[in-house]
Design a protein around this motif. Structure first.
Motif, PDB file in Angstrom:
ATOM      1  N   LYS A 140     -12.945   0.220   7.787  1.00 56.20           N
ATOM      2  CA  LYS A 140     -11.900   1.201   8.080  1.00 56.20           C
ATOM      3  C   LYS A 140     -10.827   1.198   6.991  1.00 56.20           C
ATOM      4  N   GLN A 141     -10.497  -0.003   6.495  1.00 59.28           N
ATOM      5  CA  GLN A 141      -9.468  -0.110   5.449  1.00 59.28           C
ATOM      6  C   GLN A 141      -9.954   0.425   4.104  1.00 59.28           C
ATOM      7  N   SER A 142     -11.269   0.417   3.875  1.00 61.09           N
ATOM      8  CA  SER A 142     -11.824   0.745   2.552  1.00 61.09           C
ATOM      9  C   SER A 142     -12.251   2.193   2.427  1.00 61.09           C
TER      10      SER A 142
ATOM     11  N   SER B  55       0.793  -1.229   0.000  1.00 55.99           N
ATOM     12  CA  SER B  55       0.000   0.000   0.000  1.00 55.99           C
ATOM     13  C   SER B  55       0.830   1.287   0.000  1.00 55.99           C
TER      14      SER B  55
ATOM     15  N   ASN C 263     -10.390  -5.457  -3.534  1.00 52.60           N
ATOM     16  CA  ASN C 263     -11.058  -5.204  -2.247  1.00 52.60           C
ATOM     17  C   ASN C 263     -12.542  -5.531  -2.395  1.00 52.60           C
TER      18      ASN C 263
ATOM     19  N   LYS D  18     -12.703  -4.100   7.833  1.00 46.40           N
ATOM     20  CA  LYS D  18     -12.652  -3.880   6.379  1.00 46.40           C
ATOM     21  C   LYS D  18     -13.207  -2.500   6.012  1.00 46.40           C
TER      22      LYS D  18
END
Length: 605
Positions: free
Chosen positions: A570-572, A413, A516, A568
């Protein structure tokens, strides 16, 4: 037995302590001592019986003296700005020296006595050689230190900087000694040369400046920028588009980099001549502002670095395009690396060979490789290696990087956030093969055009440097700052740069979205809703999104619990924001915590 030991063995039999040994024990600072001797002889004041030795010191050493820093912790790049002495080095200007080499180090014909007279009888043959060699060194080199206080020798004439005991320096001093003996052609051992260098380093005061690494450097105090061509440097003062040509600016040239040739008529070349690049390569013209911005960035070592990915099949056109970029930015004996080093240590070694690292046909990159590549792009202190040998000297390397691949290979990332991917195909770009009769002339035109664009960016950098609106683009923020100035330099609307940038990033975002599944499902659910708004608990979201779950889930990335889905989300959030979707938590954590997703077309990047 080393050369040094052999020399001592020959001149000082067992049971007899030679003058050389006495001098070493008493710690002579020979550079000051022999200069005083020279003055006395020239003034006819020399008195053998009255000659006394200098005051004893701590003694010469083969390593750089620790001075008052013995009890200090090791210096790191992070601690650099807390050190007043090193901060002075950072803020100091680069020294410049005359165009021609200093010839005063040559010594005269009467044997090896460069004073033209016999020396004091106390001096051994070896002592005289050490003094001669040290005088040569002081005429040709000056002492420089880097961030880690490693002792470096910089050539006054060319600015080339090397570790003080580098084999290249030893060979050059040995050759200069041979040539300087005028007809008598006296040789000198490496042991004598090393002793002379150690004494010189021990007695000299380092210049308060930091050497440039590779092609590009900047003064933190004055803001001047240096582009290293070879023995000459182009210096751009802050806020000016023009440059001055200097010699002697201290710089470390990677081992495989070659000199660049820039003619005196650069001012007669227009920035628009950069279009030649897209006439003679397969680089797409609809991404020209992006490519030129990246090229300018490659010459700005203090900008946030960006990896360039050239995507496409390894056709002759793609290969020729990458080689052209390499020759313009950082010409070298090897234009393409066939393999990305597998370990960080191997990457550090290769970074000392090229300023622009250029990799060919990269099939995949491990996370270790991607981490190592990013650290070198950002700047990293590594041990300086002489070919395959360790030097015991640290140096900070900072490299630009590009590669070619059939598909994007960047998955880590932080590196993905700082990657510009350019797709090459048969429809884009010009003819990179038969239509170019004089490729060297075309590349010279491109280089001159790039210098004009670089100067324009340097002149107007202050207009965008502190504009915080660019920060939203993360690792590409400085690329965007440079991009709008590139468009202006070429007489084009800045909106054209943003059109190219948005189209380019849309392709990368599509790749990231495909990888994702949760973000993909949220996007599909929002577009399927009537008002573009969904608000629900995490537990309800888990049930709702199952109907939009991509199939098949080959990566096993689909969450099966409320806790997993919240993670997920929060990550997206950042990725979904680039598609105009705001995903925000509203209440407490846990399976009954509420999240809201909404679409705002004005936020769609």
């Amino acid at each position: 037995m080393t050369d040094h030991d052999q020399d001592n063995h020959e001149n000082h039999p067992v049971g007899h302590e030679g003058a050389s040994t006495k001098h070493q024990r008493r710690g002579l600072r020979l550079s000051e001592h022999w200069r005083e001797q020279a003055r006395k002889i020239a003034a006819d004041e020399f008195d053998d019986t009255a000659e006394v030795l200098p005051t004893p010191d701590t003694g010469p050493s083969s390593s750089f003296p620790k001075a008052s820093h013995d009890e200090e912790p090791p210096i790191t790049v992070k601690s650099l700005f807390r050190d007043p002495d090193l901060l002075s080095s950072l803020n100091a200007s680069w020294p410049s020296w005359p165009e021609s080499a200093d010839e005063k180090h040559q010594f005269s014909t009467g044997g090896m006595d460069f004073f033209g007279r016999s020396q004091a009888p106390k001096q051994s043959r070896r002592d005289k050689q050490v003094a001669d060699v040290m005088f040569m060194i002081s005429g040709q080199y000056y002492l420089t230190q880097n961030e880690s206080r490693s002792p470096l020798l910089t050539d006054k004439s060319t600015g080339e900087t090397l570790p003080y005991m580098d084999p290249v320096i030893l060979e050059r001093v040995k050759g200069a000694y041979w040539r300087g003996s005028f007809g008598s052609q006296k040789d000198v051992s490496y042991g004598v040369i090393k002793s002379a260098i150690s004494n010189f380093v021990d007695g000299a005061s380092p210049e308060l400046c930091l050497p440039v690494y590779g092609r590009s450097g900047v003064e933190l105090n004055g803001g001047r920028r240096a582009l290293v061509l070879g023995h000459h440097c182009l210096i751009f003062s802050s806020g000016l588009s023009s440059y001055e040509q200097y010699t002697g600016v201290p710089h470390v040239m990677p081992r495989e980099s070659l000199p660049m040739v820039v003619s005196d008529n650069v001012g007669n070349v227009s920035p628009q001549s950069m279009s030649t690049l897209f006439d003679v390569t397969s680089l797409p013209k609809d991404s020209d502002l992006l490519v030129i911005a990246w090229m300018v960035m490659a010459w700005r070592s203090d900008s946030a670095p960006v990896l360039l990915e050239l995507l496409g099949e390894p056709t002759p056109g793609l290969i020729a395009s990458q080689k052209t970029l390499k020759r313009v930015i950082d010409p070298a004996s090897n234009l393409l690396e066939s393999e990305v080093p597998k370990t960080i240590k191997q990457l550090e070694i290769r970074a000392q060979c090229h300023y622009l690292m250029s990799f060919h046909q990269v099939g995949s990159l491990s996370e270790t490789q991607q981490r190592g590549l990013l650290s070198i792009m950002q700047g990293k202190a590594v041990e300086w290696r002489t070919k395959t040998k360790r030097s015991g000297v640290d140096i900070t390397v900072r490299c630009a990087a590009m590669l070619n691949s059939s598909e994007s290979v960047v998955t880590y990332s932080p590196l993905s956030d700082a990657t510009l991917s350019i797709e090459l195909d048969d429809a884009g770009g010009g003819d990179s093969q038969n239509s170019v009769k004089d490729r060297s002339m075309a590349e010279a035109t491109i280089t001159h055009g790039l210098l004009r664009v670089f100067g324009h960016v340097n002149q107007f950098w202050g207009h965008v440097e502190n504009d915080r609106q660019f920060d939203r683009y993360g690792g590409l923020r400085d690329l965007c700052r440079i991009g709008v100035l590139v468009a202006d330099a070429l007489g084009r609307d800045t909106a054209e740069f943003w059109q190219q940038f948005d189209a380019n990033q849309q392709s990368r975002r599509d790749y990231e979205l495909e990888e994702n599944p949760v973000a993909m499902a949220v996007k599909l659910a929002i577009h399927a809703s009537e008002d573009g708004l969904i608000e629900a608990t995490v537990k309800d979201w888990l049930v709702l999104l199952d109907g939009y779950r991509p199939e098949p889930d080959t990566l096993g990335a689909w969450p099966v619990t409320s806790r997993g889905l919240a993670a997920k989300f929060k990550q997206s959030r950042a990725l979904l924001a680039t598609f105009g979707i705001q995903l925000v938590p509203l209440e407490r954590r846990g399976p009954y915590g509420r999240w809201r997703a909404s679409f705002d077309a004005s936020r769609y990047q």
